[in-house]
Design a protein around this motif. Structure first.
Motif, short mmCIF file in Angstrom:
data_model
loop_
_atom_site.label_atom_id
_atom_site.label_comp_id
_atom_site.label_asym_id
_atom_site.label_seq_id
_atom_site.Cartn_x
_atom_site.Cartn_y
_atom_site.Cartn_z
N SER A 146 -1.93 4.80 8.62
CA SER A 146 -0.99 5.89 8.85
C SER A 146 -0.53 5.87 10.32
O SER A 146 -1.22 5.33 11.18
CB SER A 146 -1.67 7.23 8.54
OG SER A 146 -0.79 8.30 8.78
N LEU A 171 0.08 14.62 5.73
CA LEU A 171 -0.49 13.26 5.72
C LEU A 171 -1.50 13.16 6.85
O LEU A 171 -1.16 13.35 8.02
CB LEU A 171 0.63 12.23 5.90
CG LEU A 171 0.21 10.76 5.94
CD1 LEU A 171 -0.43 10.35 4.63
CD2 LEU A 171 1.43 9.88 6.21
N TYR A 177 3.94 13.11 3.68
CA TYR A 177 4.15 11.89 2.90
C TYR A 177 5.64 11.53 2.87
O TYR A 177 5.99 10.35 2.79
CB TYR A 177 3.64 12.09 1.46
CG TYR A 177 2.14 12.11 1.34
CD1 TYR A 177 1.41 10.93 1.46
CD2 TYR A 177 1.45 13.29 1.10
CE1 TYR A 177 0.02 10.94 1.35
CE2 TYR A 177 0.06 13.31 1.00
CZ TYR A 177 -0.65 12.13 1.12
OH TYR A 177 -2.01 12.13 1.02
N ILE A 188 2.60 10.25 -5.31
CA ILE A 188 3.21 10.50 -4.00
C ILE A 188 4.53 11.26 -4.14
O ILE A 188 4.85 12.12 -3.31
CB ILE A 188 3.45 9.17 -3.26
CG1 ILE A 188 2.11 8.52 -2.91
CG2 ILE A 188 4.27 9.38 -1.98
CD1 ILE A 188 1.27 9.32 -1.95
N LEU A 239 -2.99 4.32 2.77
CA LEU A 239 -1.67 4.19 2.18
C LEU A 239 -1.45 2.79 1.62
O LEU A 239 -1.74 1.79 2.29
CB LEU A 239 -0.60 4.49 3.24
CG LEU A 239 -0.71 5.86 3.93
CD1 LEU A 239 0.40 6.01 4.95
CD2 LEU A 239 -0.68 6.99 2.92
N ASP A 250 -1.81 7.06 -2.02
CA ASP A 250 -2.78 7.32 -0.96
C ASP A 250 -4.14 7.19 -1.63
O ASP A 250 -4.59 8.11 -2.33
CB ASP A 250 -2.59 8.71 -0.37
CG ASP A 250 -3.62 9.03 0.72
OD1 ASP A 250 -4.45 8.15 1.02
OD2 ASP A 250 -3.61 10.16 1.24
#
Length: 338
Positions: free
Chosen positions: A278, A316, A285, A308, A322, A302
């Motif tokens: 991330s 997030l 997101y 998502i 991810l 995720d």
């Protein structure tokens, strides 16, 4: 002749350290004595050392040589003793390299590295797994544990440890405590799934006792046996028979879906599945989804959360795992930016 034969046998039986000490002593003593015997020819200790080394290694450039009687007498002694001693030492060195290679191929050497992946149980599935790891992360070291006579996969990044993986000493020899992950395949030589999963459970118990923090992925034949693994902290289970059956059904219902699964599971040609970190600027997101879309990647999950599209406005977190679908070139660019 009998004396020289006896001497040769005695020298060969000496330990490597004694031989090395004798060799260095002979070379140093000879270099020193030639400077004393014939100082007009050997004007420095280095000149004398040069002559001694070229003599005992039978190179013999002839650029420098003794001219006095005393110097030539000692040279004859050096021919007989020194050349023979150096020959034995060189033979010992060559043999030690050969012995090291044999011990490595036979899985008798302990692995000292860290951050490696341990694969337990050799099979075609293990072979495919190793090839996939090397293709995905060509720097990753791999240690195979099995009871084969010789290493089943020869590669500079692949190491072999021979022994029963249920034994603590064998796992320690593979340096399990410093490994990044362990992948345990079911024993294909056992016909009864109950006995196969029972052996797997025994090995997993030993693994978790030695290294409870290690990420473990375990193949199980019968889904009903998963409940028997609850007391050990296995991170992921692979139900190989169930996975194949379900994929076959999906392929029969939706023609071509197996090709999609195969491509995503193997880092071959085209778009594949990758994990990315991330970024600080991603608050939701949606931020990540839109940025990645502009960069040529599609955010799909995720961790195991694949919804998502219904979480776009959710926060997030930095530790989110991810997963995106893209090609290798795009993935490399994303990694450099993260």
């Amino acid at each position: 002749m009998q004396f020289f034969k006896w001497l040769r046998v005695r020298v060969i039986k000496l330990s490597n350290w004694v031989l090395m000490a004798m060799t260095f002593t002979l070379v140093f003593f000879s270099s020193l004595i030639m400077v004393i015997i014939e100082p007009e020819t050997f004007t420095s200790l280095f000149e004398s050392l040069w002559w001694v080394m070229t003599t005992v290694t039978t190179v013999g450039y002839g650029d420098i040589s003794p001219t006095s009687v005393g110097g030539r007498i000692y040279a004859m002694f050096l021919y007989i003793i020194g050349i023979g001693l150096i020959g034995v030492v060189i033979g010992k060195v060559v043999d030690s390299f050969g012995a090291f290679r044999r011990r490595k191929e036979e899985g008798l050497l302990a692995y000292k590295g860290n951050g490696h992946i341990v694969i337990i149980g050799w099979s075609r599935k293990a072979k495919f797994a190793i090839e996939e790891i090397l293709q995905t992360e060509n720097f990753r070291e791999i240690v195979i544990i099995d009871q084969l006579k010789k290493a089943p996969f020869l590669h500079e990044h692949v190491h072999y440890v021979k022994g029963d993986p249920a034994e603590q000493d064998v796992l320690m020899q593979a340096n399990l405590q410093e490994a990044a992950a362990v992948l345990l395949f079911a024993d294909g030589s056992i016909q009864d799934p109950l006995l196969t999963d029972g052996k797997t459970l025994l090995i997993v118990t030993t693994i978790e006792r030695i290294s409870p923090e290690i990420h473990s992925t375990v193949e199980i034949l019968n889904e009903e046996h998963i409940k028997n693994f609850r007391h050990v902290d296995v991170d992921e289970f692979i139900l190989s028979n169930e996975t194949i059956s379900r994929l076959a059904v999906r392929s029969a219902i939706s023609n071509g879906i197996s090709k999609i699964f195969s491509q995503l599971m193997s880092h071959g040609i085209g778009d594949n599945l990758y994990e990315i970190p991330s970024r600080k600027e991603w608050r939701t997101y949606k931020d990540a989804f839109e940025d990645l879309l502009q960069e040529g990647a599609t955010l799909i999950s995720d961790g195991d959360k694949m919804d998502i599209n219904r979480r776009l406005n959710e926060t997030l977190y930095p530790d989110s795992r991810l997963f995106v679908i893209c090609d290798k070139e795009t993935f490399d660019k994303i990694k450099r930016k993260s």
